[in-house]
Design a protein around this motif. Structure first.
Motif, mmCIF file in Angstrom:
data_model
loop_
_atom_site.group_PDB
_atom_site.id
_atom_site.type_symbol
_atom_site.label_atom_id
_atom_site.label_comp_id
_atom_site.label_asym_id
_atom_site.label_seq_id
_atom_site.Cartn_x
_atom_site.Cartn_y
_atom_site.Cartn_z
ATOM 1 N N ARG A 374 0.883 -1.275 0.248
ATOM 2 C CA ARG A 374 -0.069 0.085 -0.070
ATOM 3 C C ARG A 374 1.014 1.136 0.228
ATOM 4 N N MET A 375 0.231 2.309 -0.021
ATOM 5 C CA MET A 375 1.144 3.689 0.097
ATOM 6 C C MET A 375 0.557 4.538 0.871
ATOM 7 N N VAL A 376 1.470 5.352 1.667
ATOM 8 C CA VAL A 376 1.282 6.048 2.442
ATOM 9 C C VAL A 376 1.581 7.534 1.923
ATOM 10 N N SER A 377 0.668 8.366 1.928
ATOM 11 C CA SER A 377 1.033 9.840 1.397
ATOM 12 C C SER A 377 1.912 10.569 2.471
ATOM 13 N N PRO A 378 2.616 11.655 1.887
ATOM 14 C CA PRO A 378 3.129 12.295 2.720
ATOM 15 C C PRO A 378 2.046 13.293 3.639
ATOM 16 N N THR A 439 -3.648 14.992 12.658
ATOM 17 C CA THR A 439 -4.717 13.789 13.239
ATOM 18 C C THR A 439 -5.592 13.217 12.368
ATOM 19 N N ALA A 440 -5.706 13.838 11.305
ATOM 20 C CA ALA A 440 -6.769 13.487 10.170
ATOM 21 C C ALA A 440 -5.701 12.581 9.374
ATOM 22 N N TRP A 441 -4.385 12.635 9.032
ATOM 23 C CA TRP A 441 -3.332 12.050 8.301
ATOM 24 C C TRP A 441 -3.252 10.600 9.042
ATOM 25 N N LEU A 442 -2.972 10.771 10.451
ATOM 26 C CA LEU A 442 -2.744 9.536 10.957
ATOM 27 C C LEU A 442 -4.066 8.680 10.964
ATOM 28 N N ALA A 443 -5.289 9.006 11.129
ATOM 29 C CA ALA A 443 -6.492 8.224 10.995
ATOM 30 C C ALA A 443 -6.657 7.791 9.685
ATOM 31 N N GLY A 444 -6.040 8.445 8.740
ATOM 32 C CA GLY A 444 -6.090 7.925 7.013
ATOM 33 C C GLY A 444 -5.171 6.820 6.752
#
Length: 444
Positions: A374-378, A439-444
């Motif tokens: 999978r991919m994690v966006s910056p 916080t939103a990035w971590l949750a995504g």
């Protein structure tokens, strides 16, 4: 079986990258050449050894960019911040740690992790296959640095970093010096008295500057240039820029009152910050130097209160190497010419312990996600971590790229409208926005 992630370098970035990837379920091989192969600055074989200051700087996560980065790393489950908190020393509003127990604790946690395997050997060339993170820091071995140069087709950039001296506390004359944090910062009395201050009058300051300018300095080898990072300038370089420079920099007398002579305002003040939990060692704040050892002893003993000081470590200077990341790395921190290799930490052109660790955390997450399919966006550029990675992967001007601490100048501007006035309110707006986005990035 999940493919392993190989990480070269067990400093702040490598340690954090290994922890992040292993906690995502990816096996990690952490390659660290110490203690078999020594460096100029390191003293032990521990991971995350602090070779310069023992401070992670401001811990104010509401109005300070590096404090915000602390907050983001804690929110992401970072190892460095967790161990820093465990071995914290009083330092006013800063996060300072007892350096040896801190590094030992990081080492213990990494070695105890069931998915982290340590190989104490030097990696002297970029690998041709596999999944790799290069987190070798500013003291990358000459052989690996040459391999990087050949792979990128570009000369690595370099600057010189200086180390501050450390003094035995018992040799400081406390009938001259006094304990106080600037502006009495800190929630407890211990924190408010975390620093030792040595006052100078005008004549003493002028004598000190004269000696500093005249002292014998370390000379660079032929072909080397002194491209210093402004956040870690040797004190003699600062003094060469003007006799008053130090008095408005690390020796500024503001926010301090001499406990022995409260009615007399010092012309300048030298601060020392506790370097270990026992309180037996203190480092001279901001006193990085390239003076030769003999000169250091005589010059520093001109400081009132340090006339009879003994030094646990004198200052020094070493070469720091970093790559031109905006040209060489993609948004996933991968080397464009060899995408199986990521770079993290100071070698990417971020400056500071916290910034290095943060880029390691991010590289570890990105690499592990890719291995897992999978991919994690910056993180968004509105966050501290996102602002840094954006800066090094294309946000900075490649032609003038230099090492950079995290700062609000790297963030997308805050709309001045809406009733917020003043710098403190504006900084609070930056951190509020960043926390929500992170916080939103971590949750995504």
């Amino acid at each position: 079986m999940t493919e392993p992630l190989h990480i070269i370098g067990g400093g702040m970035a490598g340690s954090e990258a290994a922890w992040a990837a292993a906690n995502m379920g990816v096996p990690v091989v952490l390659h660290e050449m110490r203690p078999k192969v020594a460096t100029f600055a390191h003293r032990t074989g521990h991971f995350a050894e602090m070779v310069c200051s023992n401070s992670f700087r401001s811990d104010d996560h509401e109005r300070n960019a590096v404090g915000l980065l602390h907050w983001e790393m804690r929110a992401a489950g970072g190892l460095v911040m967790a161990m820093a908190e465990r071995h914290r020393l009083p330092a006013g509003g800063a996060l300072a740690v007892d350096r040896d127990p801190f590094a030992a604790a990081v080492t213990e946690r990494l070695r105890a992790h069931p998915l982290i395997f340590v190989e104490n050997q030097e990696v002297d060339a970029l690998p041709s296959s596999g999944n790799w993170i290069v987190a070798t820091g500013p003291l990358t071995s000459p052989a690996l640095a040459e391999s990087i140069r050949q792979a990128t087709g570009a000369e690595a950039l370099a600057f010189f970093d200086a180390i501050a001296p450390i003094v035995y506390a018992e040799t400081i004359d406390m009938s001259v010096a006094w304990r106080q944090s600037r502006y009495d910062k800190g929630e407890t009395e211990e924190e408010q008295r975390a620093y030792i201050n040595c006052p100078m009058d005008k004549a003493q300051y002028e004598t000190f500057i004269d000696a500093l300018l005249a002292a014998e300095k370390t000379e660079f080898r032929e072909g080397e240039t002194a491209g210093y990072f402004d956040g870690c300038l040797p004190i003699e370089v600062m003094a060469e820029r003007g006799r008053e420079t130090l008095r408005h920099g690390p020796m500024k007398p503001v926010g301090l009152t001499n406990a022995h002579r409260p009615e007399v305002k010092p012309h300048a003040v030298v601060q020392l910050r506790r370097d270990n939990a026992l309180g037996t060692l203190y480092n001279i704040v901001g006193f990085q130097t390239k003076m030769k050892y003999g000169a250091q002893t005589s010059v520093f003993k001109l400081i009132p209160g340090l006339e009879d000081a003994s030094f646990a470590r004198l200052g020094g200077i070493h070469r720091n190497t970093f790559i031109n990341s905006p040209t060489l790395l993609d948004s996933q921190m991968r080397l464009k010419s060899r995408p199986h290799i990521r770079f993290a930490g100071q070698i990417t052109g971020v400056e500071g312990y916290v910034e290095s660790a943060a880029m390691g955390l991010l590289a570890g997450r990105m690499a592990a996600a890719e291995i897992l399919g999978r991919m994690v966006s910056p993180p968004p550029p509105e966050t501290a971590m996102g602002a840094l990675v954006t800066h090094i992967t294309g946000g900075a001007e490649a032609k003038s790229f230099q090492p950079m601490n995290v700062n609000f100048g790297l963030f997308p501007p805050i709309d001045a409208k809406g009733g917020r006035k003043g710098r403190k309110d504006r900084y609070k707006a930056y951190t509020d926005r960043a926390k929500q986005a992170f916080t939103a990035w971590l949750a995504g």
